[in-house]
Motif scaffolding. Structure first.
Motif, short mmCIF file in Angstrom:
data_model
loop_
_atom_site.label_atom_id
_atom_site.label_comp_id
_atom_site.label_asym_id
_atom_site.label_seq_id
_atom_site.Cartn_x
_atom_site.Cartn_y
_atom_site.Cartn_z
N GLU A 66 -3.37 4.79 1.69
CA GLU A 66 -2.62 5.56 0.45
C GLU A 66 -2.23 3.39 0.08
O GLU A 66 -3.10 3.54 -1.21
CB GLU A 66 -0.76 5.20 0.88
CG GLU A 66 -0.23 6.17 -0.61
CD GLU A 66 0.23 5.33 -1.61
OE1 GLU A 66 -0.03 5.52 -2.61
OE2 GLU A 66 0.15 4.24 -1.14
N ASN A 121 -7.10 3.88 -4.25
CA ASN A 121 -6.27 3.34 -3.34
C ASN A 121 -5.39 2.37 -4.05
O ASN A 121 -5.81 1.71 -4.58
CB ASN A 121 -6.99 2.62 -1.70
CG ASN A 121 -7.54 3.72 -1.18
OD1 ASN A 121 -8.99 3.69 -1.33
ND2 ASN A 121 -7.49 5.01 -0.57
N ALA A 142 -0.80 7.40 3.88
CA ALA A 142 -0.23 8.57 3.21
C ALA A 142 0.01 9.74 3.99
O ALA A 142 -0.45 10.42 5.33
CB ALA A 142 -0.49 9.54 1.93
N THR A 169 2.12 13.79 4.73
CA THR A 169 2.51 14.79 4.14
C THR A 169 4.07 15.12 4.32
O THR A 169 5.25 15.48 3.77
CB THR A 169 2.22 16.54 3.99
OG1 THR A 169 0.91 16.12 5.05
CG2 THR A 169 1.29 16.63 2.54
N LYS A 194 8.86 5.86 -1.77
CA LYS A 194 8.54 5.96 -0.46
C LYS A 194 9.71 5.93 0.12
O LYS A 194 10.59 5.25 0.66
CB LYS A 194 6.82 5.13 -0.19
CG LYS A 194 5.87 4.96 -1.12
CD LYS A 194 5.05 6.64 -1.31
CE LYS A 194 3.88 6.57 -1.24
NZ LYS A 194 3.77 5.88 -3.01
N CYS A 213 4.22 6.41 5.19
CA CYS A 213 4.23 6.72 4.00
C CYS A 213 4.72 7.90 3.02
O CYS A 213 3.11 8.68 3.25
CB CYS A 213 4.09 5.72 2.71
SG CYS A 213 2.85 5.47 1.92
N GLN A 214 5.14 8.39 2.49
CA GLN A 214 5.57 9.73 2.00
C GLN A 214 6.25 9.57 0.80
O GLN A 214 7.20 8.80 1.04
CB GLN A 214 6.71 10.87 3.54
CG GLN A 214 6.84 12.42 2.69
CD GLN A 214 7.87 12.94 2.86
OE1 GLN A 214 7.67 12.86 4.48
NE2 GLN A 214 7.77 13.68 2.83
N GLU A 215 6.16 10.14 -0.62
CA GLU A 215 6.13 10.63 -1.57
C GLU A 215 7.77 10.64 -2.02
O GLU A 215 7.42 12.12 -1.05
CB GLU A 215 5.48 10.49 -2.53
CG GLU A 215 5.42 10.55 -4.22
CD GLU A 215 4.83 8.60 -4.36
OE1 GLU A 215 5.98 8.70 -5.69
OE2 GLU A 215 3.57 8.92 -4.32
#
Ligand code: ZN
Length: 133
Positions: free
Chosen positions: A5, A50, A81, A83, A111, A129-131
């Motif tokens: 990411e 990226n 990244a 999910t 995030k 990291c997850q949005e």
């Protein structure tokens, strides 16, 4: 894990480094953000699929300040990244990695993040990291 990411780079002077990296990439950073809980000021550059995150310490207790004292400026972490950060943390713990954040915390750039201890990843600090929705 989906993709890299961003790559985090620890810098001493983010204003100076924003100019340096803008010259390198041929475009300016697209945002800055301060994460008070982490004691960091960040800026982000879009580089193809990226991002590059610059990090400057805002307090002497900041992990970035400690990193720079120990190792100097340079690559600080690689962020991947994911999910589902909760299940990824669980999976990595089962694989034997040292997860620094059992519960994900709020990071920059909207995030949820968690870190793996570099001792369990060949010296590389890994960020998941997850949005946030
Ligand atoms: Zn990061």
């Amino acid at each position: 894990m989906k993709k890299i990411e961003h790559i985090g780079i620890a810098v001493k002077d983010i204003e100076k480094s924003n100019k340096l990296f803008a010259a390198l990439f041929g475009k300016p950073h697209y945002k800055t953000e301060t994460v008070k809980s982490e004691g960091v000021k960040t800026s982000f550059f879009d580089v193809g699929p990226n991002k590059i995150e610059l990090l400057e310490a805002t307090t002497p207790e900041s992990p970035i300040a400690k990193f720079i004292t120990k190792k100097g400026e340079g690559v600080h972490h690689i962020a991947f990244a994911v999910t589902d950060i909760i299940s990824e943390i669980k999976r990595l713990k089962e694989e034997g990695f040292t997860v620094l954040n059992e519960t994900p915390k709020m990071g920059a750039d909207n995030k949820m993040v968690a870190f793996l201890h570099p001792k369990s990843t060949n010296g590389v600090l890994i960020e998941l990291c997850q949005e946030r929705e």
